[in-house]
Design an enzyme around this catalytic site. Structure first.
Site, mmCIF file in Angstrom:
data_model
loop_
_atom_site.group_PDB
_atom_site.id
_atom_site.type_symbol
_atom_site.label_atom_id
_atom_site.label_comp_id
_atom_site.label_asym_id
_atom_site.label_seq_id
_atom_site.Cartn_x
_atom_site.Cartn_y
_atom_site.Cartn_z
ATOM 1 N N LYS A 29 37.621 40.355 35.231
ATOM 2 C CA LYS A 29 37.299 39.972 36.250
ATOM 3 C C LYS A 29 35.884 40.375 37.393
ATOM 4 C CE LYS A 29 39.806 39.194 40.888
ATOM 5 N NZ LYS A 29 41.173 39.685 41.483
ATOM 6 N N SER A 35 43.837 35.368 43.263
ATOM 7 C CA SER A 35 41.754 35.583 42.965
ATOM 8 C C SER A 35 41.594 35.378 41.961
ATOM 9 C CB SER A 35 40.931 36.394 44.038
ATOM 10 O OG SER A 35 41.981 37.715 44.184
ATOM 11 N N SER A 47 47.433 37.956 43.341
ATOM 12 C CA SER A 47 46.254 37.858 42.631
ATOM 13 C C SER A 47 46.577 37.973 41.520
ATOM 14 C CB SER A 47 44.582 38.196 43.233
ATOM 15 O OG SER A 47 44.245 38.077 44.851
HETATM 16 N N1 GLN Z 1 45.774 35.381 48.276
HETATM 17 C C1 GLN Z 1 45.627 37.236 48.839
HETATM 18 C C2 GLN Z 1 44.595 37.425 49.729
HETATM 19 O O1 GLN Z 1 43.826 36.616 49.979
HETATM 20 C C3 GLN Z 1 46.191 38.234 48.104
HETATM 21 C C4 GLN Z 1 44.614 38.614 47.103
HETATM 22 C C5 GLN Z 1 44.501 38.997 46.151
HETATM 23 O O2 GLN Z 1 45.345 39.748 45.585
HETATM 24 N N2 GLN Z 1 43.170 39.958 45.987
HETATM 25 O O3 GLN Z 1 44.972 38.585 50.262
#
Ligand code: GLN
Length: 485
Positions: free
Chosen positions: A80, A155, A179
Site C-alpha cells: 500500500k 482505504s 481499511s
Molecule cells: N474508513 C475509515 C476512515 O475513513 C478508516 C480508514 C482506515 O482504516 N485507514 O477513517
C-alpha cells in the site's frame, strides 16, 4: 498444475522451492497480469518491475546454488502506497507527496524482503488512508474486480482489488478504522488487522497513531498467517511495538473443544436483511464446528463512530502538520513568503476529505472544545475497551459482520456521514487495539462478496487466525471474480 496465478502464496513458494517454477516466471506472470487488467481496475499506482525482476533472478540463482532461502521466497507482495520502500516514491495517494522518495523501508517491508518476498508494486489508496471507498485517491479511483462500476472499499482498496483479481498473491494494507477488513470483505478476500503494537508502524505514514496497524490482504487465511509470521515482530524504531517473541501460526481445521463465540445481537439489531442472513449463516458454520454461541453486550459500540471520527481526526490533524511544503510536500511556486508557502502548498496539495479532517481535528482539540469533544471521546473509548474486556471474560472471540452492505456503486454515497457509518462494525477493534479478521462469507443479492468478522482479545492474534481458518475451511466461499480466472 493450476494456472500459476491461481496458486496461493504458500503454493507458489512450495512450487518455487521444488523447482517447478522459477521466481522470474512468477514475477513475469503477475507483471503481465497487471499490464493486462490494471488499466480497468486501477489497483496499482506504480509497479516495481526492474526491482522485482532483479530480486527474482537473485532468488533463482540462490536456489540453483542450494543457498538458504527465506520464508516468503518468490512470493510477490504489493505494498500500500503509504508504506515506505527505500528509494521509491511514497505518495499516500496524495498530490502533495508526488516528490517524496523514501530514504528507508518500513520495518514490515524490510522484514518481508529479508524473507525473500518480491515487492511488485505500490497500491492505490484513499488520500492518506482516509476513506471507505478508494474514491478519495488524488490520482484515480480503484474499481472492484467483481463489478467495475462498484467500489473496492477503502482505504486499502487498491491492495484488496489487486489480490482479488490475482494481480498479486499478497498485498499489505493499513487499518485505522477498518481499511484492511472492509475492502477485504467487499472484494471477497481475507484481511487481517493485528493487535495494536504487533506490527511495527515504523515507515508507515501516520494517520491516527493510536489506531493504525499494518496487516495482510490475501486470498487465504494461511497466507495471512504466513505474512504475520514474518511481519509480527518487535521493532526498536516504534515505541508502541510490543516486546514479545515472534509467534508462529499453526492452523488446524478443527475448532478447539469448548470454544465460545460471543455475538452482540442487540448492537446488530439494525442489519439489512441480506447481511443478517449471511451473518447468521456464518454463525451456523461456527456452531456446526462445535462452537458454543452466546450473546454479549456491546451496545456501547453504537457510539464508536462518533468516538472514532473525533480521535482519528484529532490525531490526523497533528500528524499531517508536517506536510507544509517545507519539511515535506510539494512546495507552491506562487507563494511569496513563508506564511504563503504553508498556506498555498497545503491548499494545493491536500484533497477535500483530508482538509475536512484536518479542520475537524483541529476543532476538537482547540481550547474550549477539547473537553467537550476530544476528552469525552477518550472516556467513551475507555468504556468501549471495558465492554470488550467484559465480553471476552465470557467468550473466546466475538463475531459480527464487517460491513453494512456489499460493494456499493461508485459515486453512490455522497453524504459524508453515510460514508462514515460504513465503518460501524470495524472501528471498535481499532479503538480497543484488538486483532480482527475479515473472511469471505458468501455473496449479496447482486452476487458481490460479503465477509464475516472475528475479533479476539488483545494479543490473541494466533487464536483469531485459527478461528478464521476453521471457518474458511468449513465454508469455502472464496473464488476468483469472473473475467480474471
Ligand atoms: N474508513 C475509515 C476512515 O475513513 C478508516 C480508514 C482506515 O482504516 N485507514 O477513517
Amino acid at each position: 498444475m493450476k494456472d500459476l496465478h491461481h496458486l496461493s502464496a504458500r503454493e507458489l513458494n512450495a512450487a518455487f522451492l521444488k523447482g517447478e517454477l522459477s521466481a522470474v516466471k512468477i514475477v513475469e506472470t503477475f507483471l503481465s497480469r497487471i499490464e493486462a487488467h490494471d488499466k480497468q481496475i486501477g489497483a496499482f499506482l506504480s509497479t516495481l518491475a526492474p526491482r522485482a525482476l532483479l530480486k527474482a533472478e537473485s532468488l533463482d540463482k540462490k536456489r540453483s546454488q542450494n543457498l538458504p532461502l527465506g520464508k516468503m521466497a518468490a512470493i510477490p507482495v504489493a505494498i500500500k502506497d503509504n508504506m515506505h520502500i527505500a528509494e521509491e516514491i511514497t505518495t499516500c495517494g496524495s498530490k502533495f507527496l508526488t516528490n517524496y522518495k523514501a530514504p528507508f523501508s518500513a520495518t514490515a517491508v524490510r522484514l518481508m524482503e529479508e524473507e525473500d518476498a518480491i515487492l511488485i508494486g505500490k497500491t492505490n489508496l484513499d488520500e492518506f488512508a482516509m476513506g471507505s471507498s478508494n474514491e478519495n485517491s488524488a490520482f484515480f479511483p480503484s474499481k472492484n474486480p467483481w463489478d467495475l462500476s462498484s467500489v473496492p472499499g477503502g482505504s486499502s482498496g487498491g491492495s484488496a482489488a489487486a489480490v482479488a483479481a490475482r494481480l498479486s498473491p499478497i498485498a499489505t494494507g493499513t487499518d485505522t478504522g477498518g481499511s484492511i477488513r472492509q475492502p477485504a470483505s467487499l472484494c471477497g478476500i481475507v484481511g487481517f488487522k493485528p493487535t495494536y503494537g504487533r506490527v511495527s508502524r515504523y515507515g508507515l505514514v501516520a494517520f491516527g497513531s493510536s489506531l493504525d496497524q499494518i496487516g495482510p490482504l490475501t486470498a487465504t487465511v494461511e497466507d495471512a498467517a504466513l505474512t504475520m509470521e514474518v511481519i509480527g515482530r518487535n521493532c526498536p524504531y516504534d515505541a508502541t511495538s510490543m516486546d514479545l517473541p515472534t509467534e508462529s501460526y499453526p492452523l488446524s481445521p478443527q475448532l478447539e473443544e469448548g470454544t465460545v463465540i460471543g455475538v452482540p445481537w442487540k448492537f446488530l439489531d439494525q442489519l439489512k436483511p441480506e447481511i443478517k442472513e449471511n451473518f447468521t449463516q456464518s454463525i451456523e458454520v461456527m456452531k456446526s464446528l462445535g462452537a458454543k454461541i452466546i450473546e454479549v453486550d456491546l451496545d456501547i459500540l453504537k457510539y464508536s463512530i462518533a468516538v472514532y471520527y473525533i480521535i482519528a481526526t484529532a490525531e490526523a490533524s497533528t500528524n499531517l502538520a508536517r506536510f507544509d511544503g517545507i519539511r515535506f510536500g510539494v512546495r507552491s511556486k506562487e507563494a511569496k513568503n513563508l506564511e504563503e508557502i504553508y498556506e498555498q502548498s497545503r491548499k494545493d496539495g491536500f484533497g477535500r476529505e483530508v482538509k475536512k479532517r484536518i479542520m475537524l481535528g483541529t476543532y476538537v482539540l482547540s481550547s474550549g472544545y477539547q473537553d467537550a469533544f476530544y476528552r469525552k471521546a477518550q472516556k467513551v473509548r475507555t468504556l468501549i475497551i471495558d465492554a470488550f474486556e467484559k465480553a471476552f471474560s465470557n467468550c473466546d472471540a466475538v463475531m459480527m459482520p464487517v460491513a453494512t452492505s456489499g460493494a456499493f456503486k461508485s459515486g453512490a454515497i455522497q453524504d459524508p456521514v453515510e460514508m462514515y457509518l460504513q465503518d460501524i462494525f470495524t472501528v471498535s477493534a481499532n479503538l480497543a487495539g484488538l486483532p480482527a479478521i475479515s473472511v469471505p462469507s458468501g455473496y449479496d443479492s447482486k452476487g458481490l462478496p460479503l465477509g464475516t468478522q472475528i475479533l479476539g482479545p488483545q494479543m490473541c492474534d494466533v487464536a483469531v487466525m485459527q478461528y478464521a481458518y476453521c471457518y474458511e475451511q468449513a465454508s469455502k466461499h472464496s473464488r476468483i471474480p469472473g473475467g480474471y480466472e
